[in-house]
Design a protein around this motif. Structure first.
Motif, PDB file in Angstrom:
ATOM      1  N   LEU A  22       0.852  -0.920   0.030  1.00 54.88           N
ATOM      2  CA  LEU A  22       0.229   0.634  -0.027  1.00 54.88           C
ATOM      3  C   LEU A  22       0.961   1.247   0.378  1.00 54.88           C
ATOM      4  O   LEU A  22       1.907   1.447   0.785  1.00 54.88           O
ATOM      5  CB  LEU A  22      -0.575   0.051   1.356  1.00 54.88           C
ATOM      6  CG  LEU A  22      -2.478   0.969   1.514  1.00 54.88           C
ATOM      7  CD1 LEU A  22      -3.203   1.291   0.220  1.00 54.88           C
ATOM      8  CD2 LEU A  22      -2.795   0.908   2.751  1.00 54.88           C
ATOM      9  N   CYS A  23       1.252   2.402  -1.037  1.00 59.09           N
ATOM     10  CA  CYS A  23       1.354   3.346  -1.209  1.00 59.09           C
ATOM     11  C   CYS A  23       0.887   4.565  -0.350  1.00 59.09           C
ATOM     12  O   CYS A  23      -0.106   5.127  -0.344  1.00 59.09           O
ATOM     13  CB  CYS A  23       1.975   3.524  -2.535  1.00 59.09           C
ATOM     14  SG  CYS A  23       2.013   2.613  -3.900  1.00 59.09           S
ATOM     15  N   GLN A  24       2.003   4.585   1.082  1.00 56.12           N
ATOM     16  CA  GLN A  24       1.182   6.155   1.701  1.00 56.12           C
ATOM     17  C   GLN A  24       2.093   7.106   0.789  1.00 56.12           C
ATOM     18  O   GLN A  24       0.966   8.314   1.308  1.00 56.12           O
ATOM     19  CB  GLN A  24       2.787   5.570   2.782  1.00 56.12           C
ATOM     20  CG  GLN A  24       2.699   5.054   3.276  1.00 56.12           C
ATOM     21  CD  GLN A  24       3.531   5.347   5.372  1.00 56.12           C
ATOM     22  OE1 GLN A  24       2.510   5.531   6.094  1.00 56.12           O
ATOM     23  NE2 GLN A  24       4.529   5.631   4.440  1.00 56.12           N
ATOM     24  N   ASN A  25       2.120   7.470  -0.123  1.00 58.84           N
ATOM     25  CA  ASN A  25       2.459   8.585  -1.538  1.00 58.84           C
ATOM     26  C   ASN A  25       2.206   8.116  -2.833  1.00 58.84           C
ATOM     27  O   ASN A  25       2.822   7.043  -3.005  1.00 58.84           O
ATOM     28  CB  ASN A  25       4.145   9.391  -1.519  1.00 58.84           C
ATOM     29  CG  ASN A  25       4.384   9.055   0.090  1.00 58.84           C
ATOM     30  OD1 ASN A  25       4.234  10.275   1.010  1.00 58.84           O
ATOM     31  ND2 ASN A  25       5.861   8.485   0.371  1.00 58.84           N
ATOM     32  N   PRO A  26       0.867   8.353  -3.549  1.00 58.42           N
ATOM     33  CA  PRO A  26       0.606   7.413  -4.759  1.00 58.42           C
ATOM     34  C   PRO A  26       1.691   8.099  -5.058  1.00 58.42           C
ATOM     35  O   PRO A  26       2.718   9.251  -5.988  1.00 58.42           O
ATOM     36  CB  PRO A  26      -0.789   8.681  -4.892  1.00 58.42           C
ATOM     37  CG  PRO A  26      -0.766   9.010  -3.907  1.00 58.42           C
ATOM     38  CD  PRO A  26      -0.038   9.656  -2.658  1.00 58.42           C
ATOM     39  N   ILE A  27       2.134   6.774  -6.194  1.00 59.78           N
ATOM     40  CA  ILE A  27       3.110   6.934  -7.492  1.00 59.78           C
ATOM     41  C   ILE A  27       2.765   7.106  -8.551  1.00 59.78           C
ATOM     42  O   ILE A  27       2.436   6.266  -9.294  1.00 59.78           O
ATOM     43  CB  ILE A  27       4.046   4.911  -7.439  1.00 59.78           C
ATOM     44  CG1 ILE A  27       4.106   4.381  -5.929  1.00 59.78           C
ATOM     45  CG2 ILE A  27       5.099   5.212  -8.159  1.00 59.78           C
ATOM     46  CD1 ILE A  27       4.758   4.931  -5.442  1.00 59.78           C
ATOM     47  N   ALA A  28       3.183   8.407  -9.264  1.00 60.76           N
ATOM     48  CA  ALA A  28       2.795   8.960  -9.829  1.00 60.76           C
ATOM     49  C   ALA A  28       3.597   8.972 -11.556  1.00 60.76           C
ATOM     50  O   ALA A  28       3.401   8.800 -12.269  1.00 60.76           O
ATOM     51  CB  ALA A  28       2.944  11.197  -9.816  1.00 60.76           C
ATOM     52  N   ASP A  29       4.457   8.882 -11.532  1.00 62.44           N
ATOM     53  CA  ASP A  29       5.732   8.612 -12.182  1.00 62.44           C
ATOM     54  C   ASP A  29       5.567   6.278 -12.607  1.00 62.44           C
ATOM     55  O   ASP A  29       6.526   6.427 -13.584  1.00 62.44           O
ATOM     56  CB  ASP A  29       7.231   8.528 -12.119  1.00 62.44           C
ATOM     57  CG  ASP A  29       8.241   7.527 -10.454  1.00 62.44           C
ATOM     58  OD1 ASP A  29       7.129   6.424 -10.084  1.00 62.44           O
ATOM     59  OD2 ASP A  29       8.979   7.617 -11.159  1.00 62.44           O
ATOM     60  N   TYR A  30       4.636   5.745 -12.294  1.00 65.18           N
ATOM     61  CA  TYR A  30       4.914   4.314 -12.619  1.00 65.18           C
ATOM     62  C   TYR A  30       4.240   4.025 -14.324  1.00 65.18           C
ATOM     63  O   TYR A  30       4.290   2.586 -14.461  1.00 65.18           O
ATOM     64  CB  TYR A  30       3.219   4.411 -12.066  1.00 65.18           C
ATOM     65  CG  TYR A  30       3.710   2.171 -11.600  1.00 65.18           C
ATOM     66  CD1 TYR A  30       3.984   1.887 -10.187  1.00 65.18           C
ATOM     67  CD2 TYR A  30       3.492   1.344 -12.996  1.00 65.18           C
ATOM     68  CE1 TYR A  30       4.330   0.573  -9.890  1.00 65.18           C
ATOM     69  CE2 TYR A  30       3.923  -0.255 -12.257  1.00 65.18           C
ATOM     70  CZ  TYR A  30       4.278  -0.596 -11.194  1.00 65.18           C
ATOM     71  OH  TYR A  30       3.923  -1.736 -10.352  1.00 65.18           O
ATOM     72  N   ARG A  31       3.955   5.359 -14.904  1.00 60.17           N
ATOM     73  CA  ARG A  31       3.499   5.018 -15.750  1.00 60.17           C
ATOM     74  C   ARG A  31       1.859   3.813 -16.349  1.00 60.17           C
ATOM     75  O   ARG A  31       2.753   3.180 -16.496  1.00 60.17           O
ATOM     76  CB  ARG A  31       4.291   4.481 -17.008  1.00 60.17           C
ATOM     77  CG  ARG A  31       5.129   5.670 -17.765  1.00 60.17           C
ATOM     78  CD  ARG A  31       6.101   5.387 -18.800  1.00 60.17           C
ATOM     79  NE  ARG A  31       7.552   6.133 -18.647  1.00 60.17           N
ATOM     80  CZ  ARG A  31       8.636   5.332 -18.971  1.00 60.17           C
ATOM     81  NH1 ARG A  31       8.920   4.777 -19.647  1.00 60.17           N
ATOM     82  NH2 ARG A  31       9.584   5.903 -19.012  1.00 60.17           N
TER      83      ARG A  31
END
Length: 150
Positions: free
Chosen positions: A82-91
């Motif tokens: 579970l990502c505490q910080n949304p991962i914007a660079d995941y494509r």
């Protein structure tokens, strides 16, 4: 009926990820995975990034599903991050940030079982209500485990 993948999920295999990028989040999963299998981190890292280069495992709706098949895996390994910080660079396929990463590793010889597990993860977590419930339960790993087991 429980989804197929929960047979291979342990409560301690639910991680709260600190990483803010795809690389750092996957590194956290790799570090944990090496404690649960016979492969070392270099072998896992190589397999994961080889798979990511073929096509992104960010399937959309906040979900990423990195999955690999490797020789010699005694039983499938499922890790939920579970990502505490949304991962914007995941494509991702829908360009939305990743909030949940479910890692699957299995032996390359049993494609049928692998596909069954992969499919059960996808079906369960493509349900927006389930994803919302998981996000609201965070960071309570016991609640997340219970939600995945329903």
């Amino acid at each position: 009926m429980k989804p197929e993948f929960v047979k291979y999920l342990q409560p301690e295999s639910i991680l709260i990820l600190d990483g803010e990028t795809k690389k750092t989040a996957l590194e956290e999963i790799i570090s944990y995975a090496t404690t649960r299998c016979t492969l070392d981190d270099a072998q896992l890292r190589e397999a994961i990034w080889k798979r990511e280069k073929m096509m992104t495992t960010g399937i959309g709706n906040g979900l990423a599903l990195p999955h690999i098949r490797v020789a010699g895996f005694p039983s499938p390994l499922v890790i939920v991050g579970l990502c505490q910080n949304p991962i914007a660079d995941y494509r991702t396929l829908d360009n939305d940030p990743v909030r949940l990463i479910v890692f699957l590793a299995a032996d390359e010889k049993d494609q049928e079982a692998y596909l069954k597990i992969l499919g059960s993860i996808s079906v369960k977590l493509k349900d927006k209500d389930v994803m919302t419930e998981i996000m609201e339960a965070a960071p309570d790993k016991k609640k997340i485990f219970a939600i995945l087991n329903k």
